[in-house]
Design a protein around this motif. Structure first.
Motif, mmCIF file in Angstrom:
data_model
loop_
_atom_site.group_PDB
_atom_site.id
_atom_site.type_symbol
_atom_site.label_atom_id
_atom_site.label_comp_id
_atom_site.label_asym_id
_atom_site.label_seq_id
_atom_site.Cartn_x
_atom_site.Cartn_y
_atom_site.Cartn_z
ATOM 1 N N ASN A 142 0.806 -1.236 0.000
ATOM 2 C CA ASN A 142 0.000 0.000 0.000
ATOM 3 C C ASN A 142 0.831 1.275 0.000
ATOM 4 O O ASN A 142 0.377 2.317 0.480
ATOM 5 C CB ASN A 142 -0.953 0.047 1.208
ATOM 6 C CG ASN A 142 -1.888 -1.134 1.266
ATOM 7 O OD1 ASN A 142 -1.807 -1.947 2.197
ATOM 8 N ND2 ASN A 142 -2.774 -1.248 0.301
ATOM 9 N N VAL A 143 2.018 1.246 -0.572
ATOM 10 C CA VAL A 143 2.869 2.435 -0.494
ATOM 11 C C VAL A 143 2.513 3.490 -1.546
ATOM 12 O O VAL A 143 3.058 4.599 -1.522
ATOM 13 C CB VAL A 143 4.365 2.068 -0.596
ATOM 14 C CG1 VAL A 143 4.787 1.219 0.590
ATOM 15 C CG2 VAL A 143 4.678 1.374 -1.906
ATOM 16 N N LEU A 144 1.596 3.173 -2.466
ATOM 17 C CA LEU A 144 1.064 4.188 -3.377
ATOM 18 C C LEU A 144 -0.303 4.678 -2.914
ATOM 19 O O LEU A 144 -0.816 5.678 -3.410
ATOM 20 C CB LEU A 144 0.992 3.644 -4.810
ATOM 21 C CG LEU A 144 2.340 3.270 -5.424
ATOM 22 C CD1 LEU A 144 2.162 2.771 -6.848
ATOM 23 C CD2 LEU A 144 3.308 4.445 -5.395
ATOM 24 N N TRP A 145 -0.901 3.946 -1.992
ATOM 25 C CA TRP A 145 -2.102 4.375 -1.260
ATOM 26 C C TRP A 145 -3.195 4.896 -2.195
ATOM 27 O O TRP A 145 -3.686 5.996 -2.049
ATOM 28 C CB TRP A 145 -1.734 5.383 -0.191
ATOM 29 C CG TRP A 145 -2.687 5.511 0.959
ATOM 30 C CD1 TRP A 145 -3.055 6.675 1.588
ATOM 31 C CD2 TRP A 145 -3.386 4.461 1.637
ATOM 32 N NE1 TRP A 145 -3.939 6.421 2.606
ATOM 33 C CE2 TRP A 145 -4.163 5.055 2.657
ATOM 34 C CE3 TRP A 145 -3.439 3.069 1.482
ATOM 35 C CZ2 TRP A 145 -4.973 4.317 3.513
ATOM 36 C CZ3 TRP A 145 -4.250 2.331 2.330
ATOM 37 C CH2 TRP A 145 -5.003 2.958 3.333
ATOM 38 N N HIS A 146 -3.504 4.081 -3.193
ATOM 39 C CA HIS A 146 -4.562 4.393 -4.154
ATOM 40 C C HIS A 146 -4.344 5.730 -4.857
ATOM 41 O O HIS A 146 -5.295 6.423 -5.197
ATOM 42 C CB HIS A 146 -5.924 4.371 -3.469
ATOM 43 C CG HIS A 146 -6.188 3.107 -2.702
ATOM 44 N ND1 HIS A 146 -6.434 1.899 -3.325
ATOM 45 C CD2 HIS A 146 -6.208 2.850 -1.368
ATOM 46 C CE1 HIS A 146 -6.608 0.966 -2.400
ATOM 47 N NE2 HIS A 146 -6.469 1.508 -1.218
ATOM 48 N N GLY A 147 -3.092 6.080 -5.064
ATOM 49 C CA GLY A 147 -2.758 7.287 -5.785
ATOM 50 C C GLY A 147 -2.631 8.533 -4.936
ATOM 51 O O GLY A 147 -2.219 9.586 -5.442
ATOM 52 N N ARG A 148 -2.967 8.460 -3.664
ATOM 53 C CA ARG A 148 -2.933 9.664 -2.829
ATOM 54 C C ARG A 148 -1.531 10.257 -2.720
ATOM 55 O O ARG A 148 -1.377 11.467 -2.558
ATOM 56 C CB ARG A 148 -3.487 9.351 -1.437
ATOM 57 C CG ARG A 148 -4.972 9.011 -1.411
ATOM 58 C CD ARG A 148 -5.429 8.684 0.011
ATOM 59 N NE ARG A 148 -6.830 8.331 0.049
ATOM 60 C CZ ARG A 148 -7.307 7.103 -0.151
ATOM 61 N NH1 ARG A 148 -6.479 6.107 -0.435
ATOM 62 N NH2 ARG A 148 -8.600 6.866 -0.087
ATOM 63 N N VAL A 149 -0.509 9.403 -2.769
ATOM 64 C CA VAL A 149 0.864 9.898 -2.621
ATOM 65 C C VAL A 149 1.291 10.767 -3.806
ATOM 66 O O VAL A 149 2.278 11.511 -3.715
ATOM 67 C CB VAL A 149 1.858 8.727 -2.461
ATOM 68 C CG1 VAL A 149 1.574 7.946 -1.183
ATOM 69 C CG2 VAL A 149 1.831 7.798 -3.681
#
Length: 225
Positions: A171-178
């Motif tokens: 989850n290190v891209l966190w659905h694009g939130r990053v």
């Protein structure tokens, strides 16, 4: 020009859905039938699991470094543990952690049906506390706990990964939130924690790191020898 507010960051799919579908078609359904049951439970209850593509990726990574001792920060009901236990072999050990005793019961039932339960120790409680009570180095430290705890877990785990071993986090891209300026977070502060976590890893001179964008992004950091 002001950046638009991203109301639904899930629209930022790291991998195009058509490509994702193609990759899934390659892996097929050749693993144990219990996986389909675990995946159906996740879909029904909106329970987050890494899914088939990331699971195979985790298994491949573990086999590549001959991992036999693996610690999981956050194990749910044992989906990722299935892939690690397969890779670890009959002498391997996967230490699982989860705060919900019902998840432990489910994991033990699922893993027993696959013949892998003897390779897994499932501990109920806070992952960080269990980790501090467990001695020694690990071939892999895997992080899929609450996202707000990611920086703390990285700082705890990085010194307990053996040279040539891996720190892995989901989850290190966190659905694009990053990747956007404006986002709607699930829990306040979680996106900031993931951003800090990722920066800490990529700025650490003792590790080589890369993010595989499959599903929601998996960071793999190899401790230099």
């Amino acid at each position: 020009m002001q950046s638009p507010t991203i109301v639904n960051p899930s629209l930022l799919d790291p991998v195009n859905p058509a490509v994702d579908k193609y990759m899934r078609s390659l892996v097929g359904q050749t693993d144990h039938p219990v996986l389909a049951e675990m995946e159906a439970v996740a879909a029904k209850n909106n329970f987050p699991i890494v899914g088939r593509l990331v699971g195979i990726f985790l298994e491949t990574l573990a086999k590549t470094i001959n991992a036999e001792r693996i610690f999981e920060f956050g194990s749910g009901y044992g989906y990722s543990a299935y892939w690690f236990a397969k890779a670890a072999g009959p002498d391997g050990r996967v230490i699982c952690t989860d705060g919900d005793p019902l998840n432990k019961e489910k994991a033990e039932q699922y893993l027993k049906s696959t013949g892998l339960s003897k390779r897994v120790d499932f501990c109920v409680g806070m992952a960080q506390e269990i980790f501090t009570q467990t001695e020694g180095l690990f071939d892999i430290c895997y992080n899929d706990a609450d996202k707000g705890d990611y920086p703390q877990i990285w700082n705890m785990a990085k010194d307990r990964v053996r040279p040539g071993g891996l720190y892995i986090a989901d989850n290190v891209l966190w659905h694009g939130r990053v990747a956007v300026e404006h986002y709607v977070d699930i829990v306040p502060g979680w996106t900031e924690a993931i951003l800090e976590h990722n920066m800490l890893i990529f700025n650490d001179p003792e590790f080589d790191a890369f993010i595989n964008p499959t599903r929601d992004g998996v960071v793999v950091a190899r401790k230099k020898t």
